[in-house]
Design an enzyme around this catalytic site. Structure first.
Site, PDB file in Angstrom:
ATOM      1  N   ALA A 154      47.053  40.231  50.301  1.00 18.34           N
ATOM      2  CA  ALA A 154      46.676  39.874  51.669  1.00 18.34           C
ATOM      3  C   ALA A 154      47.769  39.122  52.409  1.00 18.34           C
ATOM      4  O   ALA A 154      47.531  38.574  53.482  1.00 18.34           O
ATOM      5  CB  ALA A 154      45.405  39.030  51.641  1.00 18.34           C
ATOM      6  N   ILE A 271      33.860  39.093  41.528  1.00 18.64           N
ATOM      7  CA  ILE A 271      34.439  40.113  42.398  1.00 18.64           C
ATOM      8  C   ILE A 271      35.862  40.453  41.965  1.00 18.64           C
ATOM      9  O   ILE A 271      36.210  41.616  41.768  1.00 18.64           O
ATOM     10  CB  ILE A 271      34.470  39.633  43.870  1.00 18.64           C
ATOM     11  CG1 ILE A 271      33.054  39.315  44.359  1.00 18.64           C
ATOM     12  CG2 ILE A 271      35.144  40.669  44.761  1.00 18.64           C
ATOM     13  CD1 ILE A 271      32.138  40.485  44.446  1.00 18.64           C
ATOM     14  N   ASP A 294      40.496  30.174  44.935  1.00 18.69           N
ATOM     15  CA  ASP A 294      41.242  30.973  45.908  1.00 18.69           C
ATOM     16  C   ASP A 294      40.415  31.133  47.182  1.00 18.69           C
ATOM     17  O   ASP A 294      40.457  32.166  47.849  1.00 18.69           O
ATOM     18  CB  ASP A 294      41.622  32.341  45.333  1.00 18.69           C
ATOM     19  CG  ASP A 294      42.738  33.029  46.116  1.00 18.69           C
ATOM     20  OD1 ASP A 294      43.500  32.321  46.810  1.00 18.69           O
ATOM     21  OD2 ASP A 294      42.850  34.264  46.048  1.00 18.69           O
ATOM     22  N   SER A 329      41.129  39.667  49.790  1.00 18.91           N
ATOM     23  CA  SER A 329      41.901  38.587  50.413  1.00 18.91           C
ATOM     24  C   SER A 329      41.221  37.254  50.158  1.00 18.91           C
ATOM     25  O   SER A 329      40.551  36.696  51.022  1.00 18.91           O
ATOM     26  CB  SER A 329      42.042  38.825  51.919  1.00 18.91           C
ATOM     27  OG  SER A 329      40.769  38.990  52.517  1.00 18.91           O
TER      28      SER A 329
END
Length: 533
Positions: A154, A271, A294, A329
Protein backbone atom coordinates in the site's frame (compact mmCIF):
# COMPACT_ATOMS: atom_id res chain seq x y z
CA UNK A 1 2.81 -3.73 60.80
CA UNK A 2 3.21 -0.11 59.67
CA UNK A 3 5.10 0.73 56.50
CA UNK A 4 8.73 1.67 56.90
CA UNK A 5 9.05 5.20 55.46
CA UNK A 6 12.83 5.37 55.78
CA UNK A 7 13.23 4.10 52.23
CA UNK A 8 10.41 6.03 50.60
CA UNK A 9 7.35 7.98 51.65
CA UNK A 10 5.47 6.73 48.60
CA UNK A 11 2.53 4.41 49.31
CA UNK A 12 2.89 0.68 48.70
CA UNK A 13 0.04 -0.98 46.84
CA UNK A 14 -0.55 -4.72 47.11
CA UNK A 15 -2.63 -6.40 44.40
CA UNK A 16 -4.09 -9.59 45.85
CA UNK A 17 -6.13 -12.56 44.63
CA UNK A 18 -4.50 -12.60 41.19
CA UNK A 19 -2.37 -14.72 38.86
CA UNK A 20 0.78 -12.93 37.74
CA UNK A 21 2.59 -13.65 34.48
CA UNK A 22 6.18 -13.97 35.57
CA UNK A 23 9.00 -16.22 34.31
CA UNK A 24 6.72 -17.44 31.49
CA UNK A 25 4.15 -18.83 33.91
CA UNK A 26 0.98 -17.62 35.55
CA UNK A 27 1.81 -17.68 39.25
CA UNK A 28 -0.61 -17.21 42.10
CA UNK A 29 1.18 -14.42 43.92
CA UNK A 30 0.50 -10.88 45.01
CA UNK A 31 1.88 -7.96 43.05
CA UNK A 32 3.55 -5.15 44.99
CA UNK A 33 4.00 -1.68 43.51
CA UNK A 34 5.66 1.51 44.73
CA UNK A 35 6.62 4.66 42.84
CA UNK A 36 5.71 3.12 39.52
CA UNK A 37 7.93 0.04 39.97
CA UNK A 38 7.36 -3.62 40.78
CA UNK A 39 8.59 -4.37 44.30
CA UNK A 40 10.35 -7.46 45.59
CA UNK A 41 8.21 -8.39 48.62
CA UNK A 42 11.05 -10.25 50.32
CA UNK A 43 13.19 -7.12 50.38
CA UNK A 44 10.19 -5.14 51.55
CA UNK A 45 9.46 -7.51 54.41
CA UNK A 46 12.94 -8.44 55.59
CA UNK A 47 15.06 -5.39 54.69
CA UNK A 48 12.57 -2.56 55.13
CA UNK A 49 10.23 -4.26 57.61
CA UNK A 50 7.44 -2.71 55.55
CA UNK A 51 3.95 -3.68 54.44
CA UNK A 52 1.21 -2.46 52.13
CA UNK A 53 -0.54 0.86 52.57
CA UNK A 54 -3.32 -0.17 50.18
CA UNK A 55 -4.64 -3.60 49.23
CA UNK A 56 -6.64 -4.18 46.05
CA UNK A 57 -8.59 -7.38 45.45
CA UNK A 58 -8.15 -8.41 41.79
CA UNK A 59 -10.94 -10.99 41.98
CA UNK A 60 -8.87 -13.78 40.44
CA UNK A 61 -7.83 -11.71 37.40
CA UNK A 62 -4.75 -12.41 35.31
CA UNK A 63 -2.13 -9.69 35.70
CA UNK A 64 0.13 -9.43 32.65
CA UNK A 65 2.61 -6.87 31.33
CA UNK A 66 1.12 -4.08 29.23
CA UNK A 67 1.04 -4.66 25.49
CA UNK A 68 3.62 -2.97 23.27
CA UNK A 69 2.62 -2.21 19.65
CA UNK A 70 5.67 -1.54 17.48
CA UNK A 71 3.71 -1.02 14.26
CA UNK A 72 0.60 1.12 14.37
CA UNK A 73 -0.12 3.64 11.60
CA UNK A 74 -2.92 5.43 13.42
CA UNK A 75 -6.48 4.85 14.50
CA UNK A 76 -9.77 6.50 15.45
CA UNK A 77 -9.54 8.85 12.47
CA UNK A 78 -5.89 9.80 13.05
CA UNK A 79 -3.25 9.02 10.38
CA UNK A 80 0.35 9.35 11.61
CA UNK A 81 1.57 9.78 8.02
CA UNK A 82 -0.40 12.97 7.44
CA UNK A 83 1.30 16.27 8.23
CA UNK A 84 -1.47 18.23 9.94
CA UNK A 85 -1.51 21.28 12.16
CA UNK A 86 -3.07 19.28 14.98
CA UNK A 87 -0.78 16.23 14.70
CA UNK A 88 0.05 16.30 18.41
CA UNK A 89 -3.58 16.22 19.43
CA UNK A 90 -4.09 13.32 17.04
CA UNK A 91 -1.30 11.23 18.51
CA UNK A 92 -2.61 12.07 21.98
CA UNK A 93 -6.04 10.78 20.99
CA UNK A 94 -4.69 7.46 19.72
CA UNK A 95 -2.45 7.00 22.75
CA UNK A 96 -5.45 7.50 25.02
CA UNK A 97 -7.86 5.30 23.07
CA UNK A 98 -5.56 2.28 22.87
CA UNK A 99 -5.39 2.05 26.65
CA UNK A 100 -8.73 0.23 26.59
CA UNK A 101 -7.12 -2.41 24.35
CA UNK A 102 -4.24 -3.03 26.74
CA UNK A 103 -1.52 -1.07 24.91
CA UNK A 104 0.73 0.76 27.36
CA UNK A 105 3.55 1.65 24.91
CA UNK A 106 3.72 1.99 21.13
CA UNK A 107 5.75 3.09 18.13
CA UNK A 108 3.75 5.47 15.92
CA UNK A 109 4.44 4.28 12.39
CA UNK A 110 4.84 6.33 9.23
CA UNK A 111 4.42 4.64 5.86
CA UNK A 112 6.32 5.77 2.74
CA UNK A 113 5.88 9.52 2.39
CA UNK A 114 7.52 12.52 0.70
CA UNK A 115 10.50 14.01 2.60
CA UNK A 116 8.38 17.05 3.48
CA UNK A 117 6.05 14.84 5.54
CA UNK A 118 8.90 13.33 7.54
CA UNK A 119 10.40 16.78 8.11
CA UNK A 120 7.11 18.09 9.46
CA UNK A 121 5.87 15.08 11.42
CA UNK A 122 8.98 13.58 13.06
CA UNK A 123 9.84 16.71 15.11
CA UNK A 124 6.34 16.45 16.60
CA UNK A 125 6.90 12.90 17.90
CA UNK A 126 8.57 12.79 21.28
CA UNK A 127 9.55 9.78 23.33
CA UNK A 128 7.52 10.00 26.52
CA UNK A 129 6.25 7.92 29.40
CA UNK A 130 2.69 6.76 29.50
CA UNK A 131 0.12 7.76 32.07
CA UNK A 132 -3.48 8.84 32.43
CA UNK A 133 -2.97 10.89 29.26
CA UNK A 134 -2.29 7.74 27.23
CA UNK A 135 0.16 5.01 26.29
CA UNK A 136 3.86 5.80 26.28
CA UNK A 137 5.65 6.60 23.02
CA UNK A 138 8.82 4.58 22.44
CA UNK A 139 9.84 6.29 19.21
CA UNK A 140 8.76 6.30 15.58
CA UNK A 141 8.75 3.34 13.22
CA UNK A 142 9.59 4.48 9.67
CA UNK A 143 8.30 1.90 7.20
CA UNK A 144 9.88 2.98 3.92
CA UNK A 145 10.53 4.73 1.57
CA UNK A 146 13.62 2.54 0.97
CA UNK A 147 11.65 -0.53 -0.07
CA UNK A 148 11.02 -2.64 -3.15
CA UNK A 149 8.70 -1.48 -5.93
CA UNK A 150 7.72 -5.10 -6.53
CA UNK A 151 6.52 -5.50 -2.95
CA UNK A 152 5.40 -1.96 -2.21
CA UNK A 153 1.97 -3.07 -1.01
CA UNK A 154 0.00 0.00 0.00
CA UNK A 155 3.02 2.31 -0.25
CA UNK A 156 2.86 4.96 -3.01
CA UNK A 157 5.34 4.10 -5.75
CA UNK A 158 6.14 7.72 -6.64
CA UNK A 159 7.54 8.23 -3.12
CA UNK A 160 9.84 5.18 -3.07
CA UNK A 161 13.57 5.81 -2.97
CA UNK A 162 16.82 3.89 -3.47
CA UNK A 163 20.18 4.34 -1.78
CA UNK A 164 22.53 6.40 -3.91
CA UNK A 165 26.19 7.23 -3.26
CA UNK A 166 26.45 8.41 0.33
CA UNK A 167 23.51 6.18 1.19
CA UNK A 168 23.22 7.05 4.88
CA UNK A 169 23.35 10.77 4.16
CA UNK A 170 20.58 10.22 1.64
CA UNK A 171 18.53 8.56 4.37
CA UNK A 172 19.21 11.46 6.75
CA UNK A 173 18.19 13.97 4.10
CA UNK A 174 14.96 12.06 3.50
CA UNK A 175 13.92 11.79 7.14
CA UNK A 176 15.42 15.07 8.32
CA UNK A 177 16.19 13.68 11.78
CA UNK A 178 16.58 10.37 13.55
CA UNK A 179 16.24 11.77 17.06
CA UNK A 180 12.92 10.09 17.82
CA UNK A 181 13.28 7.07 15.53
CA UNK A 182 13.15 3.58 17.03
CA UNK A 183 12.68 1.31 13.97
CA UNK A 184 13.39 1.63 10.25
CA UNK A 185 11.96 -0.88 7.76
CA UNK A 186 13.94 -1.27 4.53
CA UNK A 187 14.52 -3.78 1.72
CA UNK A 188 17.91 -5.47 2.25
CA UNK A 189 18.44 -6.34 -1.41
CA UNK A 190 18.96 -2.67 -2.24
CA UNK A 191 22.49 -1.64 -3.15
CA UNK A 192 24.35 -0.01 -0.24
CA UNK A 193 21.75 -1.23 2.28
CA UNK A 194 24.48 -2.93 4.35
CA UNK A 195 26.21 0.33 5.21
CA UNK A 196 22.86 1.90 6.09
CA UNK A 197 21.98 -1.03 8.37
CA UNK A 198 25.33 -0.71 10.12
CA UNK A 199 24.98 3.03 10.62
CA UNK A 200 21.44 2.75 11.96
CA UNK A 201 22.44 -0.05 14.31
CA UNK A 202 25.33 2.02 15.67
CA UNK A 203 22.78 4.66 16.66
CA UNK A 204 20.67 2.13 18.55
CA UNK A 205 17.94 2.05 15.89
CA UNK A 206 16.30 -1.29 15.16
CA UNK A 207 16.49 -2.27 11.48
CA UNK A 208 13.61 -4.33 10.12
CA UNK A 209 13.45 -6.17 6.81
CA UNK A 210 10.27 -5.82 4.83
CA UNK A 211 8.51 -4.88 1.59
CA UNK A 212 11.27 -6.81 -0.07
CA UNK A 213 12.16 -9.37 -2.75
CA UNK A 214 15.34 -10.40 -0.90
CA UNK A 215 16.52 -13.97 -1.10
CA UNK A 216 17.68 -15.80 2.00
CA UNK A 217 21.38 -15.00 1.60
CA UNK A 218 20.61 -11.27 1.27
CA UNK A 219 18.43 -11.45 4.36
CA UNK A 220 21.12 -13.32 6.30
CA UNK A 221 23.71 -10.73 5.28
CA UNK A 222 21.44 -7.98 6.57
CA UNK A 223 21.12 -9.76 9.91
CA UNK A 224 24.89 -10.19 10.09
CA UNK A 225 25.18 -6.41 9.66
CA UNK A 226 22.72 -5.75 12.50
CA UNK A 227 19.11 -6.18 11.32
CA UNK A 228 16.96 -7.85 14.01
CA UNK A 229 13.35 -7.66 12.87
CA UNK A 230 11.07 -8.72 10.01
CA UNK A 231 8.13 -6.45 9.19
CA UNK A 232 4.79 -8.33 8.99
CA UNK A 233 6.10 -11.76 8.08
CA UNK A 234 4.64 -13.30 4.88
CA UNK A 235 3.10 -9.99 3.81
CA UNK A 236 4.90 -7.91 1.15
CA UNK A 237 7.78 -10.33 0.62
CA UNK A 238 8.59 -13.29 -1.61
CA UNK A 239 6.50 -16.33 -0.71
CA UNK A 240 8.26 -19.28 0.85
CA UNK A 241 9.97 -21.53 -1.71
CA UNK A 242 11.70 -24.76 -0.79
CA UNK A 243 14.88 -23.93 -2.79
CA UNK A 244 15.11 -20.36 -1.53
CA UNK A 245 12.77 -19.49 1.32
CA UNK A 246 13.62 -15.78 1.18
CA UNK A 247 13.22 -13.64 4.29
CA UNK A 248 10.92 -16.27 5.79
CA UNK A 249 13.94 -18.56 5.95
CA UNK A 250 15.46 -16.41 8.69
CA UNK A 251 13.17 -18.15 11.17
CA UNK A 252 15.26 -21.32 10.94
CA UNK A 253 18.53 -20.01 9.46
CA UNK A 254 21.78 -21.42 10.84
CA UNK A 255 23.68 -18.28 9.85
CA UNK A 256 22.34 -15.97 12.55
CA UNK A 257 25.25 -14.60 14.62
CA UNK A 258 25.71 -16.25 18.01
CA UNK A 259 23.70 -14.57 20.73
CA UNK A 260 21.46 -12.78 18.21
CA UNK A 261 17.74 -13.41 17.88
CA UNK A 262 15.70 -12.46 14.85
CA UNK A 263 12.21 -11.26 15.71
CA UNK A 264 9.31 -11.08 13.29
CA UNK A 265 6.06 -9.17 13.36
CA UNK A 266 2.73 -10.79 12.56
CA UNK A 267 -0.66 -9.20 12.00
CA UNK A 268 -2.90 -11.69 13.77
CA UNK A 269 -6.21 -10.26 12.58
CA UNK A 270 -7.59 -13.26 10.70
CA UNK A 271 -7.13 -11.40 7.42
CA UNK A 272 -3.43 -10.88 6.70
CA UNK A 273 -2.26 -14.38 7.58
CA UNK A 274 -4.02 -17.71 7.35
CA UNK A 275 -4.16 -19.45 10.74
CA UNK A 276 -2.09 -22.31 9.31
CA UNK A 277 0.69 -19.89 8.33
CA UNK A 278 0.49 -18.34 11.78
CA UNK A 279 0.92 -21.77 13.31
CA UNK A 280 3.85 -22.61 11.04
CA UNK A 281 5.74 -19.45 11.97
CA UNK A 282 5.02 -19.82 15.67
CA UNK A 283 6.12 -23.45 15.81
CA UNK A 284 9.26 -22.72 13.79
CA UNK A 285 10.43 -19.81 15.96
CA UNK A 286 8.12 -19.16 18.94
CA UNK A 287 10.48 -16.86 20.84
CA UNK A 288 10.75 -14.41 17.95
CA UNK A 289 7.06 -13.76 17.29
CA UNK A 290 5.93 -10.18 17.92
CA UNK A 291 2.26 -9.35 17.53
CA UNK A 292 1.60 -6.04 15.76
CA UNK A 293 -1.66 -4.43 14.70
CA UNK A 294 -0.45 -2.47 11.65
CA UNK A 295 -3.60 -0.50 12.39
CA UNK A 296 -4.65 2.37 10.14
CA UNK A 297 -6.73 5.49 10.77
CA UNK A 298 -9.93 3.50 10.26
CA UNK A 299 -9.36 1.37 13.36
CA UNK A 300 -12.29 1.95 15.69
CA UNK A 301 -14.40 3.58 12.96
CA UNK A 302 -17.20 2.35 10.73
CA UNK A 303 -16.41 0.85 7.31
CA UNK A 304 -15.83 3.40 4.56
CA UNK A 305 -13.00 5.42 3.06
CA UNK A 306 -10.03 6.57 5.12
CA UNK A 307 -6.39 7.44 4.51
CA UNK A 308 -3.06 5.73 4.88
CA UNK A 309 -0.50 8.42 4.22
CA UNK A 310 -0.71 9.42 0.56
CA UNK A 311 -3.25 6.71 -0.29
CA UNK A 312 -7.01 6.44 0.05
CA UNK A 313 -8.02 3.12 1.59
CA UNK A 314 -11.37 1.46 1.87
CA UNK A 315 -12.58 -0.67 4.76
CA UNK A 316 -14.80 -3.52 3.61
CA UNK A 317 -15.82 -5.54 6.63
CA UNK A 318 -12.49 -6.29 8.26
CA UNK A 319 -10.53 -6.01 5.01
CA UNK A 320 -8.71 -2.78 4.24
CA UNK A 321 -7.75 -2.14 0.64
CA UNK A 322 -6.24 0.64 -1.42
CA UNK A 323 -9.39 2.18 -2.86
CA UNK A 324 -10.36 0.54 -6.14
CA UNK A 325 -8.00 -2.43 -5.68
CA UNK A 326 -7.69 -5.63 -3.70
CA UNK A 327 -4.28 -4.66 -2.24
CA UNK A 328 -4.36 -5.02 1.53
CA UNK A 329 -3.43 -1.82 3.31
CA UNK A 330 -2.99 -2.26 7.03
CA UNK A 331 -5.49 -3.51 9.56
CA UNK A 332 -8.36 -2.34 11.72
CA UNK A 333 -7.59 -4.83 14.49
CA UNK A 334 -6.76 -3.83 18.05
CA UNK A 335 -3.97 -5.49 19.99
CA UNK A 336 -6.19 -7.35 22.44
CA UNK A 337 -8.12 -8.84 19.54
CA UNK A 338 -4.85 -9.94 17.91
CA UNK A 339 -3.77 -11.63 21.14
CA UNK A 340 -7.02 -13.56 21.41
CA UNK A 341 -6.96 -14.59 17.75
CA UNK A 342 -3.34 -15.70 18.02
CA UNK A 343 -4.04 -17.80 21.09
CA UNK A 344 -7.06 -19.45 19.50
CA UNK A 345 -5.51 -19.97 16.05
CA UNK A 346 -2.29 -21.55 17.34
CA UNK A 347 -3.59 -23.30 20.43
CA UNK A 348 -0.69 -21.82 22.37
CA UNK A 349 -0.81 -21.17 26.09
CA UNK A 350 -2.26 -17.99 27.55
CA UNK A 351 1.24 -17.10 28.74
CA UNK A 352 2.68 -17.44 25.23
CA UNK A 353 -0.04 -15.31 23.69
CA UNK A 354 0.45 -12.54 26.24
CA UNK A 355 4.24 -12.55 25.90
CA UNK A 356 4.01 -12.18 22.11
CA UNK A 357 2.47 -8.75 22.70
CA UNK A 358 4.61 -7.72 25.67
CA UNK A 359 7.89 -9.50 26.41
CA UNK A 360 8.91 -10.12 22.80
CA UNK A 361 8.47 -6.54 21.54
CA UNK A 362 10.33 -5.34 24.63
CA UNK A 363 13.19 -7.72 23.87
CA UNK A 364 13.21 -6.57 20.25
CA UNK A 365 13.71 -2.97 21.37
CA UNK A 366 16.15 -3.87 24.14
CA UNK A 367 13.92 -2.51 26.91
CA UNK A 368 13.00 -5.80 28.62
CA UNK A 369 14.73 -4.63 31.80
CA UNK A 370 11.90 -2.12 32.32
CA UNK A 371 9.02 -3.03 29.98
CA UNK A 372 7.29 -6.22 28.90
CA UNK A 373 7.77 -8.11 32.17
CA UNK A 374 6.61 -8.00 35.76
CA UNK A 375 10.08 -8.66 37.13
CA UNK A 376 11.15 -6.81 40.24
CA UNK A 377 12.22 -3.19 39.61
CA UNK A 378 10.57 -3.12 36.17
CA UNK A 379 7.99 -0.47 35.27
CA UNK A 380 4.58 -1.24 36.73
CA UNK A 381 2.83 -1.19 33.34
CA UNK A 382 0.34 -4.03 33.49
CA UNK A 383 -3.13 -5.27 32.65
CA UNK A 384 -5.89 -7.06 34.46
CA UNK A 385 -7.55 -9.61 32.18
CA UNK A 386 -10.13 -12.33 32.59
CA UNK A 387 -9.57 -15.93 31.57
CA UNK A 388 -10.71 -15.20 28.01
CA UNK A 389 -8.08 -12.45 27.69
CA UNK A 390 -10.45 -9.51 27.69
CA UNK A 391 -8.89 -6.42 29.26
CA UNK A 392 -10.58 -5.34 32.48
CA UNK A 393 -8.16 -2.61 33.55
CA UNK A 394 -4.93 -0.99 32.38
CA UNK A 395 -2.22 0.36 34.68
CA UNK A 396 0.81 2.50 33.83
CA UNK A 397 3.48 3.16 36.46
CA UNK A 398 1.18 1.49 38.95
CA UNK A 399 -1.67 3.92 38.36
CA UNK A 400 -4.99 2.87 36.90
CA UNK A 401 -5.41 4.63 33.54
CA UNK A 402 -8.40 2.72 32.20
CA UNK A 403 -11.00 0.35 33.60
CA UNK A 404 -14.01 -1.39 32.14
CA UNK A 405 -16.92 0.49 33.68
CA UNK A 406 -18.75 -1.90 35.95
CA UNK A 407 -22.03 -0.16 35.13
CA UNK A 408 -21.40 -0.36 31.38
CA UNK A 409 -22.00 -3.43 29.22
CA UNK A 410 -19.15 -5.92 29.28
CA UNK A 411 -16.84 -6.00 26.27
CA UNK A 412 -16.81 -9.77 26.38
CA UNK A 413 -19.46 -11.78 24.55
CA UNK A 414 -21.85 -13.46 26.96
CA UNK A 415 -21.11 -16.93 25.64
CA UNK A 416 -22.95 -18.78 28.39
CA UNK A 417 -26.17 -16.89 27.85
CA UNK A 418 -26.07 -17.07 24.07
CA UNK A 419 -24.65 -20.60 23.78
CA UNK A 420 -22.18 -19.71 21.08
CA UNK A 421 -20.12 -22.61 19.73
CA UNK A 422 -16.46 -22.41 20.75
CA UNK A 423 -15.05 -21.51 17.34
CA UNK A 424 -12.96 -18.61 16.15
CA UNK A 425 -15.74 -17.77 13.72
CA UNK A 426 -18.45 -17.43 16.33
CA UNK A 427 -16.35 -15.41 18.76
CA UNK A 428 -15.10 -13.13 16.01
CA UNK A 429 -18.53 -12.62 14.46
CA UNK A 430 -19.97 -11.98 17.89
CA UNK A 431 -17.56 -9.11 18.47
CA UNK A 432 -17.83 -7.58 15.02
CA UNK A 433 -21.59 -7.78 14.80
CA UNK A 434 -22.06 -6.43 18.29
CA UNK A 435 -20.11 -3.27 17.59
CA UNK A 436 -22.12 -2.60 14.45
CA UNK A 437 -25.36 -3.35 16.27
CA UNK A 438 -24.53 -0.69 18.80
CA UNK A 439 -23.40 1.91 16.26
CA UNK A 440 -26.14 1.35 13.69
CA UNK A 441 -28.80 0.22 16.12
CA UNK A 442 -28.59 3.52 17.97
CA UNK A 443 -29.04 5.34 14.69
CA UNK A 444 -32.13 3.29 13.90
CA UNK A 445 -33.34 3.48 17.52
CA UNK A 446 -33.44 -0.30 17.58
CA UNK A 447 -30.50 -1.24 19.82
CA UNK A 448 -31.68 -3.21 22.82
CA UNK A 449 -30.05 -4.61 25.90
CA UNK A 450 -28.56 -7.60 24.07
CA UNK A 451 -26.99 -5.35 21.46
CA UNK A 452 -25.15 -3.42 24.12
CA UNK A 453 -23.23 -6.48 25.28
CA UNK A 454 -20.72 -6.18 22.43
CA UNK A 455 -18.19 -3.49 21.58
CA UNK A 456 -15.19 -4.69 19.49
CA UNK A 457 -15.40 -4.10 15.75
CA UNK A 458 -13.59 -7.18 14.53
CA UNK A 459 -13.56 -10.28 12.45
CA UNK A 460 -16.76 -11.53 10.86
CA UNK A 461 -14.98 -13.29 7.99
CA UNK A 462 -13.01 -16.11 9.61
CA UNK A 463 -13.66 -19.51 8.07
CA UNK A 464 -15.94 -22.03 9.74
CA UNK A 465 -15.10 -25.74 9.84
CA UNK A 466 -15.68 -27.26 6.37
CA UNK A 467 -18.81 -29.09 7.46
CA UNK A 468 -20.58 -26.00 8.67
CA UNK A 469 -21.71 -23.06 6.56
CA UNK A 470 -22.67 -19.60 7.76
CA UNK A 471 -26.32 -20.41 7.22
CA UNK A 472 -26.22 -23.49 9.46
CA UNK A 473 -24.24 -21.54 12.01
CA UNK A 474 -26.80 -18.76 12.22
CA UNK A 475 -29.72 -21.15 12.19
CA UNK A 476 -28.25 -23.29 14.96
CA UNK A 477 -27.27 -20.38 17.14
CA UNK A 478 -30.37 -18.26 16.76
CA UNK A 479 -32.95 -20.95 15.92
CA UNK A 480 -34.32 -18.97 12.98
CA UNK A 481 -35.11 -21.36 10.08
CA UNK A 482 -36.11 -18.41 7.91
CA UNK A 483 -32.44 -17.54 7.66
CA UNK A 484 -32.00 -20.44 5.26
CA UNK A 485 -34.50 -18.88 2.86
CA UNK A 486 -32.75 -15.54 2.85
CA UNK A 487 -29.31 -17.09 2.62
CA UNK A 488 -30.00 -19.32 -0.36
CA UNK A 489 -32.14 -16.82 -2.26
CA UNK A 490 -29.52 -14.08 -2.52
CA UNK A 491 -26.18 -15.20 -3.92
CA UNK A 492 -24.90 -11.63 -3.80
CA UNK A 493 -24.67 -12.06 -0.04
CA UNK A 494 -21.91 -14.65 -0.36
CA UNK A 495 -18.18 -14.23 -0.41
CA UNK A 496 -15.96 -16.28 -2.74
CA UNK A 497 -15.85 -19.08 -0.17
CA UNK A 498 -19.62 -19.42 -0.13
CA UNK A 499 -20.03 -17.83 3.25
CA UNK A 500 -21.97 -14.80 4.25
CA UNK A 501 -20.25 -11.46 3.87
CA UNK A 502 -20.01 -9.36 7.06
CA UNK A 503 -22.76 -6.87 6.24
CA UNK A 504 -25.48 -9.39 5.34
CA UNK A 505 -24.40 -11.51 8.29
CA UNK A 506 -24.91 -8.43 10.46
CA UNK A 507 -28.31 -7.66 9.00
CA UNK A 508 -29.54 -11.21 9.41
CA UNK A 509 -28.22 -11.50 12.93
CA UNK A 510 -29.71 -8.13 13.84
CA UNK A 511 -33.06 -9.25 12.50
CA UNK A 512 -32.87 -12.52 14.42
CA UNK A 513 -32.05 -10.63 17.61
CA UNK A 514 -35.16 -8.55 17.12
CA UNK A 515 -37.14 -11.72 16.54
CA UNK A 516 -38.67 -10.31 13.38
CA UNK A 517 -39.49 -13.05 10.86
CA UNK A 518 -40.99 -10.38 8.63
CA UNK A 519 -37.55 -8.85 8.32
CA UNK A 520 -36.00 -12.22 7.60
CA UNK A 521 -38.39 -13.07 4.78
CA UNK A 522 -37.92 -9.93 2.71
CA UNK A 523 -35.17 -9.18 0.25
CA UNK A 524 -31.74 -8.07 1.38
CA UNK A 525 -32.33 -4.62 -0.06
CA UNK A 526 -35.51 -4.21 1.92
CA UNK A 527 -33.88 -5.67 5.00
CA UNK A 528 -30.97 -3.24 4.96
CA UNK A 529 -33.18 -0.25 4.21
CA UNK A 530 -35.53 -1.07 7.06
CA UNK A 531 -32.74 -1.61 9.54
CA UNK A 532 -30.67 1.40 8.51
CA UNK A 533 -32.89 4.10 6.96
Amino acid sequence: MPSNKSVSDAPIVQFTNCRILRDHQLQREDLWVREGKILNPEKLFFDEKGSADVQLDCKDSIIAPGFIDVQINGGFGVDFSLATDDFKSGIDLVSQKILSHGVTSFCPTLVTSPPSVYHQVLPQISVRNGGAHGAGILGAHLEGPFISKEKKGAHPEHCLRTFEAGAFQDLLATYGSLDCVQIVTLAPEMRRSSEVIQELTKRGICVSLGHSVANLSQAEEAVQHGATFITHLFNAMLPFHHRDPGIVGLLTSDKIPAGRRVFYGMISDGIHTNPAALRIAHRAHPKGLVLVTDAIAGMGLAPGRHTLGQQVVEIDGLNTYIAGTKTLSGSVATMDTCVRHFQEATGCSVETALEAASLHPAQLLGIEHKKGTLNYDSDADFLMLNDNLYVQATYIAGEEVWRQDASAPSKEPHTKELHFPASSYSHACHEFVGAQLVAWGEKAALAGKECQSWSDLWDCTAVLPPDRCSCCHLTAVWNCPSLCTVYTAHTNLLCTQGRLKPFPFLCLLFASLLGSHDLLDISFHQLSSQLFP
